[in-house]
Design an enzyme around this catalytic site. Structure first.
Site, PDB file in Angstrom:
ATOM      1  N   CYS A 108      13.094   9.875  -6.012  1.00  0.00           N
ATOM      2  CA  CYS A 108      12.937   9.784  -7.474  1.00  0.00           C
ATOM      3  C   CYS A 108      13.219  11.144  -8.127  1.00  0.00           C
ATOM      4  O   CYS A 108      13.333  12.162  -7.445  1.00  0.00           O
ATOM      5  CB  CYS A 108      11.518   9.301  -7.806  1.00  0.00           C
ATOM      6  SG  CYS A 108      10.268  10.584  -7.671  1.00  0.00           S
ATOM      7  N   CYS A 132      11.102   9.906  -0.530  1.00  0.00           N
ATOM      8  CA  CYS A 132      11.185   9.413  -1.904  1.00  0.00           C
ATOM      9  C   CYS A 132      12.375  10.092  -2.589  1.00  0.00           C
ATOM     10  O   CYS A 132      12.577  11.296  -2.428  1.00  0.00           O
ATOM     11  CB  CYS A 132       9.888   9.711  -2.652  1.00  0.00           C
ATOM     12  SG  CYS A 132       9.968   9.258  -4.388  1.00  0.00           S
ATOM     13  N   TRP A 141       2.645  -7.211  12.742  1.00  0.00           N
ATOM     14  CA  TRP A 141       3.786  -6.652  12.006  1.00  0.00           C
ATOM     15  C   TRP A 141       5.092  -6.648  12.802  1.00  0.00           C
ATOM     16  O   TRP A 141       6.098  -6.159  12.315  1.00  0.00           O
ATOM     17  CB  TRP A 141       3.457  -5.238  11.514  1.00  0.00           C
ATOM     18  CG  TRP A 141       2.661  -4.385  12.452  1.00  0.00           C
ATOM     19  CD1 TRP A 141       1.310  -4.182  12.424  1.00  0.00           C
ATOM     20  CD2 TRP A 141       3.152  -3.617  13.567  1.00  0.00           C
ATOM     21  NE1 TRP A 141       0.931  -3.325  13.445  1.00  0.00           N
ATOM     22  CE2 TRP A 141       2.046  -2.964  14.158  1.00  0.00           C
ATOM     23  CE3 TRP A 141       4.424  -3.410  14.117  1.00  0.00           C
ATOM     24  CZ2 TRP A 141       2.157  -2.128  15.271  1.00  0.00           C
ATOM     25  CZ3 TRP A 141       4.544  -2.578  15.228  1.00  0.00           C
ATOM     26  CH2 TRP A 141       3.415  -1.951  15.785  1.00  0.00           C
ATOM     27  N   GLU A 196      -6.715   4.293  16.509  1.00  0.00           N
ATOM     28  CA  GLU A 196      -6.365   2.879  16.284  1.00  0.00           C
ATOM     29  C   GLU A 196      -5.535   2.368  17.450  1.00  0.00           C
ATOM     30  O   GLU A 196      -4.628   3.055  17.925  1.00  0.00           O
ATOM     31  CB  GLU A 196      -5.490   2.725  15.031  1.00  0.00           C
ATOM     32  CG  GLU A 196      -6.181   2.793  13.717  1.00  0.00           C
ATOM     33  CD  GLU A 196      -5.201   2.509  12.578  1.00  0.00           C
ATOM     34  OE1 GLU A 196      -4.221   1.778  12.799  1.00  0.00           O
ATOM     35  OE2 GLU A 196      -5.415   3.048  11.486  1.00  0.00           O
ATOM     36  N   ARG A 239       0.849  -1.192   0.000  1.00  0.00           N
ATOM     37  CA  ARG A 239       0.000   0.000   0.000  1.00  0.00           C
ATOM     38  C   ARG A 239       0.887   1.247   0.000  1.00  0.00           C
ATOM     39  O   ARG A 239       2.094   1.150   0.172  1.00  0.00           O
ATOM     40  CB  ARG A 239      -0.947  -0.006   1.204  1.00  0.00           C
ATOM     41  CG  ARG A 239      -0.242  -0.070   2.541  1.00  0.00           C
ATOM     42  CD  ARG A 239      -1.225  -0.124   3.711  1.00  0.00           C
ATOM     43  NE  ARG A 239      -0.504  -0.320   4.954  1.00  0.00           N
ATOM     44  CZ  ARG A 239      -1.065  -0.460   6.137  1.00  0.00           C
ATOM     45  NH1 ARG A 239      -2.385  -0.434   6.255  1.00  0.00           N
ATOM     46  NH2 ARG A 239      -0.344  -0.628   7.218  1.00  0.00           N
ATOM     47  N   ASN A 249      -4.273   8.224   5.201  1.00  0.00           N
ATOM     48  CA  ASN A 249      -4.089   7.341   6.356  1.00  0.00           C
ATOM     49  C   ASN A 249      -2.615   7.321   6.713  1.00  0.00           C
ATOM     50  O   ASN A 249      -1.762   7.104   5.850  1.00  0.00           O
ATOM     51  CB  ASN A 249      -4.536   5.905   6.043  1.00  0.00           C
ATOM     52  CG  ASN A 249      -4.608   5.049   7.300  1.00  0.00           C
ATOM     53  OD1 ASN A 249      -5.475   5.263   8.146  1.00  0.00           O
ATOM     54  ND2 ASN A 249      -3.687   4.114   7.443  1.00  0.00           N
ATOM     55  N   GLU A 250      -2.314   7.605   7.940  1.00  0.00           N
ATOM     56  CA  GLU A 250      -0.935   7.515   8.445  1.00  0.00           C
ATOM     57  C   GLU A 250       0.088   8.001   7.413  1.00  0.00           C
ATOM     58  O   GLU A 250       0.911   7.216   6.921  1.00  0.00           O
ATOM     59  CB  GLU A 250      -0.614   6.085   8.864  1.00  0.00           C
ATOM     60  CG  GLU A 250      -1.367   5.642  10.094  1.00  0.00           C
ATOM     61  CD  GLU A 250      -0.828   4.339  10.682  1.00  0.00           C
ATOM     62  OE1 GLU A 250      -0.118   3.599   9.981  1.00  0.00           O
ATOM     63  OE2 GLU A 250      -1.139   4.060  11.850  1.00  0.00           O
ATOM     64  N   GLU A 275      -3.036  -8.723   6.905  1.00  0.00           N
ATOM     65  CA  GLU A 275      -3.363  -8.462   8.309  1.00  0.00           C
ATOM     66  C   GLU A 275      -4.298  -9.506   8.911  1.00  0.00           C
ATOM     67  O   GLU A 275      -4.967  -9.243   9.907  1.00  0.00           O
ATOM     68  CB  GLU A 275      -3.931  -7.045   8.440  1.00  0.00           C
ATOM     69  CG  GLU A 275      -2.901  -6.052   7.915  1.00  0.00           C
ATOM     70  CD  GLU A 275      -3.198  -4.604   8.226  1.00  0.00           C
ATOM     71  OE1 GLU A 275      -2.444  -4.006   9.018  1.00  0.00           O
ATOM     72  OE2 GLU A 275      -4.161  -4.059   7.676  1.00  0.00           O
ATOM     73  N   LYS A 276      -4.293 -10.713   8.320  1.00  0.00           N
ATOM     74  CA  LYS A 276      -5.249 -11.723   8.818  1.00  0.00           C
ATOM     75  C   LYS A 276      -4.895 -12.208  10.224  1.00  0.00           C
ATOM     76  O   LYS A 276      -5.743 -12.725  10.931  1.00  0.00           O
ATOM     77  CB  LYS A 276      -5.374 -12.884   7.839  1.00  0.00           C
ATOM     78  CG  LYS A 276      -4.109 -13.658   7.542  1.00  0.00           C
ATOM     79  CD  LYS A 276      -4.405 -14.755   6.523  1.00  0.00           C
ATOM     80  CE  LYS A 276      -3.153 -15.475   6.054  1.00  0.00           C
ATOM     81  NZ  LYS A 276      -2.210 -14.609   5.332  1.00  0.00           N
ATOM     82  N   PHE A 277      -3.631 -12.029  10.634  1.00  0.00           N
ATOM     83  CA  PHE A 277      -3.283 -12.447  11.992  1.00  0.00           C
ATOM     84  C   PHE A 277      -3.269 -11.269  12.975  1.00  0.00           C
ATOM     85  O   PHE A 277      -2.806 -11.409  14.105  1.00  0.00           O
ATOM     86  CB  PHE A 277      -1.932 -13.174  11.990  1.00  0.00           C
ATOM     87  CG  PHE A 277      -1.969 -14.443  11.181  1.00  0.00           C
ATOM     88  CD1 PHE A 277      -2.877 -15.451  11.496  1.00  0.00           C
ATOM     89  CD2 PHE A 277      -1.134 -14.615  10.092  1.00  0.00           C
ATOM     90  CE1 PHE A 277      -2.942 -16.621  10.740  1.00  0.00           C
ATOM     91  CE2 PHE A 277      -1.192 -15.770   9.329  1.00  0.00           C
ATOM     92  CZ  PHE A 277      -2.098 -16.776   9.656  1.00  0.00           C
TER      93      PHE A 277
HETATM   94  C1  GLA Z   1      -1.773   1.068  10.909  1.00  0.00           C
HETATM   95  C2  GLA Z   1      -2.733   1.275   9.766  1.00  0.00           C
HETATM   96  C3  GLA Z   1      -3.840   0.266   9.747  1.00  0.00           C
HETATM   97  C4  GLA Z   1      -3.360  -1.109  10.100  1.00  0.00           C
HETATM   98  C5  GLA Z   1      -2.659  -1.057  11.423  1.00  0.00           C
HETATM   99  C6  GLA Z   1      -2.211  -2.407  11.918  1.00  0.00           C
HETATM  100  O1  GLA Z   1      -2.093   1.733  12.038  1.00  0.00           O
HETATM  101  O2  GLA Z   1      -3.293   2.560   9.760  1.00  0.00           O
HETATM  102  O3  GLA Z   1      -4.410   0.285   8.453  1.00  0.00           O
HETATM  103  O4  GLA Z   1      -2.499  -1.568   9.106  1.00  0.00           O
HETATM  104  O5  GLA Z   1      -1.523  -0.245  11.281  1.00  0.00           O
HETATM  105  O6  GLA Z   1      -1.592  -2.343  13.169  1.00  0.00           O
END
Ligand code: GLA
Length: 689
Positions: A164, A162, A317, A309, A115, A153-154, A357-359
């Site tokens: 380039c 970057c 991760w 979050e 992503r 997002n974040e 992120e399934k786990f």
């Molecule tokens: C970040 C992202 C989320 C997700 C979480 C997992 O905070 O914003 O989309 O990937 O990490 O911990």
């Protein structure tokens, strides 16, 4: 853009998480909404990474599924933190414009398959981001469910720098604006060292891999530029949303004490500061670090913020992803609320069945409503209702710490330093840990203030210092404040030229200190300071300092080549004082010095310290709400402030000398009438640390 922030207000503490309905078939949505209601969820974040599902090919939109999801949620009274869906580009866009894929310092293009595959400076990316933001705002900007905009997002997660050709062009424009002429840049970068003179802007590159250490000012400017490049991308969306939906508050989710972005500048564009916090359950000191992160979040706008979050249990991760033991998700959530968050949200609502992120744990685990996390999710949802009264209340910290991204970048970016063991973030965490152990919450503040609300200002490191910052700190001390400056401060100016005459440069007169030489210790070596007969240990860093007659030497080096020389000093300054700590003390050493600082400032300190005890007060106009949390696995017994009542239901008695024993991961929220100084929580007598 500088208008008053719009208020984010659900009429309740926010409770919910990221929701990814496009990973599930529609029949699951109805169950989701039913279980959300059962758990007390009142807001979800979506559709964060769904651009390819919303615009399936260039100009071909499929809004239907999102329309239905938002309506379904809203029918159940659940609000939406609506993402602009610009956190990741679709494949069709990248394939049409491969030049917008980011490049690393080795000159390699990043591929599609994860992503955030975009160059922050890409004009193509900007154009499409603007288009998508506009489309989202036009379609949903009037939907009553939308309580908050979630921009991108974040920023900086995965792609914050970057290298380039497009980034290089943008970097040159940024430098031209900063320095005016190529001569100005040559002067700023000190190019006569190692023959780095530039004759033209086109000769300048991003600091890609070079044969040896790269010019430190070039590195520092690239850090500044890269933060600004993402800030520009953020501003692009902010301006569109302000134009189309002027009444909806907006945010972008931060990553706690993230190194790469100057969050002071990002927060200026937001209505609400939001944070994504993932303290490691395997690290017993993680809640202490979290307390500092949250101190930053509540300070960025000096307003309540929101934990957007966190994980219900394990993340996916880290190399090893340790789950949260029963009860820990609750105390972690309460900790954020204690420090000013207006709710507790998660990544994510339903645990993914596939993908990266399934786990990663979720509010609703793979076992569905039977999962342990769902049981804890429901319990926490019910408990948050009891905490309603704390909404809008504010933490009244008396101690602040200077957060300065320039010094952070400067002290960490270059390879050619006296030691790689000293940097801003390490210093900040250590200084905060000791203050936390003594029971004082710590706010964050810029190096130029405002300092008016504080009695003590800690400056763990200000490697880059100028006269304006020095003046602000001098004025704070003159008015009665205690300012404490850490090692390797006031060393260079904004172009990384050393302040001649010795560090701490513009702070020399305030402190009455001149650093003759930085004195790093070899790895594995420790040294000792003598503080009034007590031996304090330090490692990695000392300094040969000279002090003037007005400076009082509180501690001297008592070992090694610096033996007998001044180490910790304090000097009267107006109605206050200025302190200098020249060594990297261990936690016990910092605690010993902080006791002296707090005593002089008239602030309380705990006699006996326990890192697992966390106590923070949020104050409304008439009530102090003191959150007392036990982050450890052993019970802690605390002295209860007189007349307290616990919002979480413990019977705390109303008598003097009442005590309360908090079991492992135990918590209480003690309400008392608002007093001039907030209740100070200590361990009860008769217990050892
Ligand atoms: C970040 C992202 C989320 C997700 C979480 C997992 O905070 O914003 O989309 O990937 O990490 O911990």
């Amino acid at each position: 853009m500088t208008d008053a922030p719009r208020t984010f207000d659900l009429g309740a503490l926010a409770y919910g998480g990221d929701y990814n309905p496009d990973q599930w078939s529609e029949d699951v949505w109805a169950e989701d909404v039913a279980l959300m209601r059962e758990a007390g969820v009142n807001i979800v974040s979506l559709p964060v990474f769904s651009w390819p599902q919303l615009e399936i090919a260039s100009g071909v939109y499929d809004w239907g599924w999102l329309d239905r999801v938002i309506d379904l949620l809203w029918d159940a009274g659940i609000h939406v933190d609506l993402a602009t869906a610009t956190a990741t580009p679709p494949a069709w866009l990248l394939r049409a414009h491969p030049e917008m894929m980011p490049m690393d310092a080795e000159g390699r293009r990043m591929e599609f398959g994860s992503r955030q595959t975009y160059c922050p400076s890409s004009p193509v990316w900007h154009e499409h981001v603007a288009r998508m933001t506009r489309a989202m705002a036009e379609r949903y900007g009037r939907h009553p469910a939308v309580a908050l905009w979630h921009v991108s997002n974040e920023y900086g997660d995965h792609t914050s720098r970057c290298y380039c050709p497009e980034s290089a062009r943008h970097f040159r424009r940024w430098l031209a604006e900063r320095y005016g002429s190529i001569d100005g840049l040559n002067e700023a970068w000190g190019v006569n060292v190692w023959g780095q003179r530039y004759g033209d802007w086109d000769q300048i590159e991003t600091p890609r891999r070079a044969p040896g250490p790269i010019n430190p000012t070039q590195l520092l400017d690239f850090e500044r530029f890269s933060s600004d490049a993402l800030l520009g991308l953020f501003r692009l969306e902010v301006e569109i949303l302000r134009e189309l939906t002027p009444d909806i508050p907006l945010t972008t989710n931060f990553m706690s004490m993230f190194h790469d972005l100057d969050y002071w500048r990002f927060a200026e564009l937001e209505d609400l500061v939001t944070d994504d916090a993932y303290p490691d359950p395997a690290d017993p000191l993680a809640p202490v670090g979290a307390a500092l992160n949250y101190g930053l979040m509540r300070s960025l706008k000096q307003r309540p913020w929101l934990l957007l979050e966190q994980s219900a249990s394990a993340v996916s991760w880290r190399d090893v992803n340790v789950p949260k033991a029963p009860g820990k998700m609750r105390t972690d959530s309460l900790q954020a609320i204690a420090h000013g968050s207006e709710g507790a949200m998660f990544f994510q609502w339903r645990q993914a069945r596939y993908g990266q992120e399934k786990f990663h744990s979720s509010m609703l685990g793979h076992r569905g409503r039977s999962s342990r996390t769902f049981a804890e999710t429901k319990a926490l949802g019910a408990e948050l209702a009891a905490l309603e009264p704390v909404r809008g209340s504010r933490v009244r910290a008396r101690v602040a710490m200077v957060f300065d991204w320039d010094s952070r970048w400067g002290s960490a970016a270059a390879e050619s330093m006296p030691s790689q063991r000293l940097n801003w973030a390490g210093q900040a965490r250590a200084w905060h840990r000791a203050m936390h152990a003594l029971g004082q919450p710590v706010d964050a503040v810029r190096a130029t203030g405002p300092f008016d609300d504080y009695d003590v200002v800690l400056v763990p490191n200000l490697y880059i210092a100028d006269a304006v910052q020095a003046q602000a700190l001098i004025a704070f001390a003159a008015a009665g404040g205690r300012v404490v400056i850490g090692p390797f401060s006031g060393v260079v100016d904004a172009t990384e030229k050393v302040h001649l005459g010795g560090a701490p440069g513009p702070l020399r007169d305030l402190l009455g200190v001149e650093v003759d030489e930085q004195w790093p210790l070899a790895d594995g070596e420790t040294g000792v300071l003598d503080l009034d007969g007590a031996a304090l240990t330090f490692a990695h860093w000392g300094e040969w300092i000279e002090v003037d007659a007005a400076a009082c030497v509180l501690a001297r080096y008592a070992s090694g080549d610096l033996n007998g020389r001044p180490a910790v000093t304090s000097r009267p300054a107006g109605a206050g004082s200025a302190w200098y700590v020249s060594a990297m003390l261990d936690d016990a050493g910092l605690v010993a010095v902080w006791r002296l600082v707090l005593a002089e400032a008239g602030l309380p300190a705990r006699d006996r310290t326990d890192v697992n005890l966390d106590a923070v007060t949020r104050s409304s106009a008439d009530t102090d709400y003191t959150f007392v949390l036990n982050h450890g696995r052993e019970p802690l017994t605390i002295a209860v402030p007189e007349g307290a009542r616990d919002l979480l239901g413990h019977d705390v008695g109303r008598t003097t000398n009442a005590t309360l024993t908090l079991p492992r991961f135990g918590a209480a929220v003690l309400a008392t009438p608002r007093a001039e100084t907030v209740p100070f929580i200590t361990l009860a007598d008769g217990r050892t640390d």
